[in-house]
Design a protein around this motif. Sequence first.
Motif, PDB file in Angstrom:
ATOM      1  N   LEU A   6       7.664   4.865  -1.804  1.00 53.29           N
ATOM      2  CA  LEU A   6       8.203   3.806  -2.649  1.00 53.29           C
ATOM      3  C   LEU A   6       7.535   3.716  -4.019  1.00 53.29           C
ATOM      4  O   LEU A   6       8.196   3.428  -5.010  1.00 53.29           O
ATOM      5  CB  LEU A   6       8.073   2.451  -1.939  1.00 53.29           C
ATOM      6  CG  LEU A   6       8.916   2.294  -0.668  1.00 53.29           C
ATOM      7  CD1 LEU A   6       8.619   0.961  -0.006  1.00 53.29           C
ATOM      8  CD2 LEU A   6      10.397   2.410  -0.992  1.00 53.29           C
ATOM      9  N   THR A   7       6.227   3.944  -4.081  1.00 57.12           N
ATOM     10  CA  THR A   7       5.507   3.740  -5.338  1.00 57.12           C
ATOM     11  C   THR A   7       4.968   5.022  -5.954  1.00 57.12           C
ATOM     12  O   THR A   7       4.555   5.008  -7.111  1.00 57.12           O
ATOM     13  CB  THR A   7       4.308   2.788  -5.130  1.00 57.12           C
ATOM     14  OG1 THR A   7       3.347   3.431  -4.298  1.00 57.12           O
ATOM     15  CG2 THR A   7       4.743   1.466  -4.529  1.00 57.12           C
ATOM     16  N   GLU A   8       4.924   6.106  -5.178  1.00 60.02           N
ATOM     17  CA  GLU A   8       4.364   7.382  -5.612  1.00 60.02           C
ATOM     18  C   GLU A   8       2.899   7.238  -6.034  1.00 60.02           C
ATOM     19  O   GLU A   8       2.404   8.003  -6.852  1.00 60.02           O
ATOM     20  CB  GLU A   8       5.205   7.996  -6.724  1.00 60.02           C
ATOM     21  CG  GLU A   8       6.611   8.331  -6.287  1.00 60.02           C
ATOM     22  CD  GLU A   8       7.451   8.953  -7.383  1.00 60.02           C
ATOM     23  OE1 GLU A   8       6.910   9.219  -8.476  1.00 60.02           O
ATOM     24  OE2 GLU A   8       8.643   9.172  -7.153  1.00 60.02           O
ATOM     25  N   SER A   9       2.211   6.274  -5.462  1.00 66.77           N
ATOM     26  CA  SER A   9       0.799   6.043  -5.782  1.00 66.77           C
ATOM     27  C   SER A   9      -0.049   6.435  -4.579  1.00 66.77           C
ATOM     28  O   SER A   9      -0.119   5.697  -3.601  1.00 66.77           O
ATOM     29  CB  SER A   9       0.564   4.572  -6.133  1.00 66.77           C
ATOM     30  OG  SER A   9      -0.809   4.325  -6.268  1.00 66.77           O
ATOM     31  N   THR A  10      -0.695   7.606  -4.667  1.00 67.68           N
ATOM     32  CA  THR A  10      -1.520   8.063  -3.549  1.00 67.68           C
ATOM     33  C   THR A  10      -2.813   7.265  -3.441  1.00 67.68           C
ATOM     34  O   THR A  10      -3.321   7.051  -2.341  1.00 67.68           O
ATOM     35  CB  THR A  10      -1.849   9.558  -3.676  1.00 67.68           C
ATOM     36  OG1 THR A  10      -2.469   9.789  -4.931  1.00 67.68           O
ATOM     37  CG2 THR A  10      -0.590  10.394  -3.545  1.00 67.68           C
ATOM     38  N   SER A  11      -3.337   6.804  -4.558  1.00 63.26           N
ATOM     39  CA  SER A  11      -4.573   6.013  -4.497  1.00 63.26           C
ATOM     40  C   SER A  11      -4.322   4.677  -3.798  1.00 63.26           C
ATOM     41  O   SER A  11      -5.148   4.222  -3.004  1.00 63.26           O
ATOM     42  CB  SER A  11      -5.144   5.788  -5.895  1.00 63.26           C
ATOM     43  OG  SER A  11      -4.225   5.086  -6.704  1.00 63.26           O
ATOM     44  N   ARG A  12      -3.192   4.075  -4.057  1.00 64.38           N
ATOM     45  CA  ARG A  12      -2.843   2.822  -3.380  1.00 64.38           C
ATOM     46  C   ARG A  12      -2.615   3.085  -1.894  1.00 64.38           C
ATOM     47  O   ARG A  12      -3.021   2.283  -1.053  1.00 64.38           O
ATOM     48  CB  ARG A  12      -1.599   2.197  -4.004  1.00 64.38           C
ATOM     49  CG  ARG A  12      -1.243   0.858  -3.379  1.00 64.38           C
ATOM     50  CD  ARG A  12      -0.091   0.207  -4.062  1.00 64.38           C
ATOM     51  NE  ARG A  12      -0.528  -0.183  -5.400  1.00 64.38           N
ATOM     52  CZ  ARG A  12       0.277  -0.722  -6.293  1.00 64.38           C
ATOM     53  NH1 ARG A  12       1.538  -0.918  -6.023  1.00 64.38           N
ATOM     54  NH2 ARG A  12      -0.183  -1.059  -7.479  1.00 64.38           N
ATOM     55  N   ALA A  13      -1.993   4.204  -1.569  1.00 66.56           N
ATOM     56  CA  ALA A  13      -1.767   4.553  -0.165  1.00 66.56           C
ATOM     57  C   ALA A  13      -3.093   4.751   0.564  1.00 66.56           C
ATOM     58  O   ALA A  13      -3.261   4.282   1.697  1.00 66.56           O
ATOM     59  CB  ALA A  13      -0.901   5.802  -0.057  1.00 66.56           C
ATOM     60  N   GLU A  14      -4.038   5.448  -0.064  1.00 66.95           N
ATOM     61  CA  GLU A  14      -5.362   5.641   0.550  1.00 66.95           C
ATOM     62  C   GLU A  14      -6.030   4.296   0.804  1.00 66.95           C
ATOM     63  O   GLU A  14      -6.616   4.079   1.867  1.00 66.95           O
ATOM     64  CB  GLU A  14      -6.244   6.498  -0.358  1.00 66.95           C
ATOM     65  CG  GLU A  14      -5.866   7.950  -0.377  1.00 66.95           C
ATOM     66  CD  GLU A  14      -6.708   8.746  -1.368  1.00 66.95           C
ATOM     67  OE1 GLU A  14      -7.781   8.238  -1.794  1.00 66.95           O
ATOM     68  OE2 GLU A  14      -6.293   9.856  -1.714  1.00 66.95           O
ATOM     69  N   TYR A  15      -5.952   3.401  -0.163  1.00 72.51           N
ATOM     70  CA  TYR A  15      -6.529   2.068  -0.002  1.00 72.51           C
ATOM     71  C   TYR A  15      -5.881   1.340   1.182  1.00 72.51           C
ATOM     72  O   TYR A  15      -6.572   0.743   2.010  1.00 72.51           O
ATOM     73  CB  TYR A  15      -6.353   1.256  -1.289  1.00 72.51           C
ATOM     74  CG  TYR A  15      -6.657  -0.205  -1.121  1.00 72.51           C
ATOM     75  CD1 TYR A  15      -7.972  -0.652  -1.027  1.00 72.51           C
ATOM     76  CD2 TYR A  15      -5.630  -1.131  -1.033  1.00 72.51           C
ATOM     77  CE1 TYR A  15      -8.257  -1.998  -0.859  1.00 72.51           C
ATOM     78  CE2 TYR A  15      -5.901  -2.481  -0.862  1.00 72.51           C
ATOM     79  CZ  TYR A  15      -7.210  -2.905  -0.769  1.00 72.51           C
ATOM     80  OH  TYR A  15      -7.485  -4.238  -0.590  1.00 72.51           O
ATOM     81  N   LEU A  16      -4.553   1.413   1.254  1.00 69.18           N
ATOM     82  CA  LEU A  16      -3.846   0.720   2.345  1.00 69.18           C
ATOM     83  C   LEU A  16      -4.161   1.341   3.702  1.00 69.18           C
ATOM     84  O   LEU A  16      -4.266   0.624   4.701  1.00 69.18           O
ATOM     85  CB  LEU A  16      -2.344   0.714   2.076  1.00 69.18           C
ATOM     86  CG  LEU A  16      -1.887  -0.213   0.952  1.00 69.18           C
ATOM     87  CD1 LEU A  16      -0.415   0.009   0.639  1.00 69.18           C
ATOM     88  CD2 LEU A  16      -2.149  -1.668   1.317  1.00 69.18           C
ATOM     89  N   PHE A  17      -4.319   2.668   3.769  1.00 73.91           N
ATOM     90  CA  PHE A  17      -4.680   3.298   5.033  1.00 73.91           C
ATOM     91  C   PHE A  17      -6.072   2.846   5.477  1.00 73.91           C
ATOM     92  O   PHE A  17      -6.300   2.592   6.667  1.00 73.91           O
ATOM     93  CB  PHE A  17      -4.616   4.825   4.936  1.00 73.91           C
ATOM     94  CG  PHE A  17      -3.252   5.377   5.202  1.00 73.91           C
ATOM     95  CD1 PHE A  17      -2.683   5.298   6.464  1.00 73.91           C
ATOM     96  CD2 PHE A  17      -2.528   5.989   4.192  1.00 73.91           C
ATOM     97  CE1 PHE A  17      -1.419   5.803   6.714  1.00 73.91           C
ATOM     98  CE2 PHE A  17      -1.263   6.494   4.425  1.00 73.91           C
ATOM     99  CZ  PHE A  17      -0.709   6.400   5.691  1.00 73.91           C
ATOM    100  N   LYS A  18      -7.012   2.728   4.541  1.00 73.23           N
ATOM    101  CA  LYS A  18      -8.347   2.231   4.883  1.00 73.23           C
ATOM    102  C   LYS A  18      -8.275   0.788   5.363  1.00 73.23           C
ATOM    103  O   LYS A  18      -8.939   0.405   6.327  1.00 73.23           O
ATOM    104  CB  LYS A  18      -9.283   2.356   3.683  1.00 73.23           C
ATOM    105  CG  LYS A  18      -9.688   3.781   3.397  1.00 73.23           C
ATOM    106  CD  LYS A  18     -10.577   3.874   2.176  1.00 73.23           C
ATOM    107  CE  LYS A  18     -10.840   5.339   1.843  1.00 73.23           C
ATOM    108  NZ  LYS A  18     -11.564   5.483   0.591  1.00 73.23           N
ATOM    109  N   ARG A  19      -7.476  -0.023   4.680  1.00 75.00           N
ATOM    110  CA  ARG A  19      -7.294  -1.421   5.102  1.00 75.00           C
ATOM    111  C   ARG A  19      -6.663  -1.485   6.488  1.00 75.00           C
ATOM    112  O   ARG A  19      -7.054  -2.307   7.310  1.00 75.00           O
ATOM    113  CB  ARG A  19      -6.406  -2.175   4.105  1.00 75.00           C
ATOM    114  CG  ARG A  19      -7.011  -2.468   2.780  1.00 75.00           C
ATOM    115  CD  ARG A  19      -7.700  -3.772   2.730  1.00 75.00           C
ATOM    116  NE  ARG A  19      -6.794  -4.805   3.242  1.00 75.00           N
ATOM    117  CZ  ARG A  19      -7.184  -6.022   3.514  1.00 75.00           C
ATOM    118  NH1 ARG A  19      -8.413  -6.372   3.318  1.00 75.00           N
ATOM    119  NH2 ARG A  19      -6.347  -6.910   3.981  1.00 75.00           N
TER     120      ARG A  19
END
Length: 105
Positions: free
Chosen positions: A61-74
């Motif tokens: 949806l956002t094409e943001s891998t850094s945000r995805a990494e953050y969400l996976f850690k959360r």
Amino acid sequence: MPEFELVQGAVPEFELVQGAVRCTADRAYLRYVGRMAEGAFPAFFDLALITRLAAEFCVPLTESTSRAEYLFKRAEDQFRSARLADAQQSTPRAIGDFTLIGVRG
């Protein structure tokens, strides 16, 4: 019950009688998987699931891998907290033979 030879990996004969499982084996193991209503999920599980779904859908949806990494850690943190909360809702195991307790009298 009649004699019954259980072949390794075979399922013993069984029947359901008034909500009880009866089988011909001396020992049986039952794995039950049921569907729970969504409203029955504990809040800590809901939060962990929501966070994990957000992580899964983040890149498409956002094409943001850094945000995805953050969400996976959360999501991992949320699942860890959910497991901890779930484990604390059962009866704690009693301490059996422990020398320090025995000494206290």
